[in-house]
Design an enzyme around this catalytic site. Sequence first.
Site, short mmCIF file in Angstrom:
data_model
loop_
_atom_site.label_atom_id
_atom_site.label_comp_id
_atom_site.label_asym_id
_atom_site.label_seq_id
_atom_site.Cartn_x
_atom_site.Cartn_y
_atom_site.Cartn_z
N LYS A 9 0.96 -1.14 0.01
CA LYS A 9 0.05 0.04 0.03
C LYS A 9 0.87 1.24 0.04
O LYS A 9 1.64 1.60 0.96
CB LYS A 9 -1.01 -0.05 1.27
N PRO A 10 1.16 1.82 -1.08
CA PRO A 10 1.96 3.10 -1.38
C PRO A 10 1.22 4.28 -0.72
O PRO A 10 -0.03 4.20 -0.51
CB PRO A 10 2.36 3.26 -2.69
N GLU A 67 -0.74 7.59 -0.84
CA GLU A 67 -1.55 8.34 -1.57
C GLU A 67 -1.01 9.36 -2.50
O GLU A 67 -1.44 9.64 -3.67
CB GLU A 67 -2.90 8.83 -1.18
N GLU A 125 9.66 1.76 10.83
CA GLU A 125 10.64 2.56 10.65
C GLU A 125 10.09 3.99 10.66
O GLU A 125 9.42 4.65 9.74
CB GLU A 125 11.50 2.55 9.18
N CYS A 131 13.67 10.97 7.15
CA CYS A 131 13.68 10.51 8.44
C CYS A 131 14.91 10.56 9.49
O CYS A 131 14.94 10.75 10.58
CB CYS A 131 13.15 8.94 8.64
N GLU A 134 9.38 16.15 15.47
CA GLU A 134 9.83 16.00 14.32
C GLU A 134 9.08 17.10 13.40
O GLU A 134 8.00 17.06 13.56
CB GLU A 134 9.68 14.69 13.92
#
Length: 503
Positions: free
Chosen positions: A182-183, A185, A256, A290, A389
Amino acid sequence: MTATRRTAGRQDRRMLIDGEWVAGTGDWIEVRDPYSGDCWARVPEATPEQVDAAVAAAGRALREGPWPALTPTARAGVLRRFAEVVAREADELTTLQVRENGKAIREQAAQTRGLAAHLAFFAGVAEDICGRTIPMGAEDLAYTVREPVGVVAALTPWNSPLSLLVWKLAPALAAGNTMVIKPSEISPVSTLRFVELAAEAGVPPGVLNVVTGAAGAGAVLAGHPDVDRIAFTGSTAAGQAVARAAADSLARYSLELGGKSANLVFADARLDAAIEGVVGGIFAAAGQSCVAGSRVLVESSVYDEFVERLVARTGRIRLGDPMDWETEVGTISCRRQYDNVLARIEAGRREGATLLAGGGPTGDAGDGLFVAPTIFGDVENDMRIVQEEIFGPVVCVQRFETEEQAVALANSTPFGLAAGVWTDDVRRAHRLARRLRAGTVWVNTYRRTSHLTPFGGRGLSGVGRENGRDAVDEYTEVKTVWLGLGAGLGDPFNPFAGQESTR
């Protein structure tokens, strides 16, 4: 020099389920170029029933299909052919990703060229997945075998869509698993093209399936009772949701996640190299990495000089069309993240940090989603811009007096993904590499990864490791086989007989 930007009309793409390209039954999701703003592609929003169908297809391929039954050498051959096909189509895969996420082509092209090496490396690993023999004495023999964990769900992000997919796909396929992907969107088109190439290379139908959609499709997949393992890259909040979704079925997972990584610059460092490392570590990919080095800790005796030179170097960064090979930093990948980055910068101002460079949108590079590389000084360690972050081109600079203080500051966040140490003292480098709470510590370099080296985090930066020989362990189950070689069972009511310590 600007690469050719595809100007053909909008592409409507389909999902891949059980070797068939499947249309959606509901809404379409628009894929927009963050530089031009154009909607250049659409993908379907997968329904829960289509997610079920993809998982079922992967399950059938696992139980009935040829992939897990192939010899390791045969699987390795398919992966090597896949590497060759990906190398042949690297230019197209690069262009698709740049159009999706706005990353500068000079970086995206290098990432894409590395995919073939990654697949080829795990082709070799496929032929070397071994168990071990365990000495049990003359009457017994025990050994272990490593088997595929099963159906793997891979949920991938938008910042490096194909690299972070291959980090999961290559070891999973090497071990004989099947997958549902599932990449994001925001960047689904490159993944759909990538799995087309997998079929061309000989990956059988049903082994790789792709469902597209927003967070809802990902949630259905992560919580699916027939998924045996989840491999996720994304935000910490989303990763925590994945872990909760996996709890009911006790599916294994690797996460991750985010980071708030620090570069520690000591007075004995070569400052020119440190400045280049810091600039690349936070501003490359517009900070959407990241491992972005979003905190810089500088020894007091060189702090003023370092900050002055850092600000000057930041002012020379070339922003512009991501398709231009001269561009160093492209756009923020989508409007939602663009607005979030600007809100975080404004929060830093309100908290009282001193703005040293950047600070908002920039029109110098065009009308795309550009944020000027931003530097804050005079920050306090409890400020949100120091602890949370941002995932954008924003860095906070702090000073330290001693090595002890530097380590304490570096470790003072709940994240633990990466860190950088800049020093010419080799003993200090080794000391800090042990003391810094991070999955990767770079010394006199930054933001380097390889298919050879394990990668992952601690704390809120995640669990598990990708890359390197260790990654295959994440995609296998260990089975123990115990054979009784003696003439009889011995004492059937005491299975531990003979295992007593002699001490």
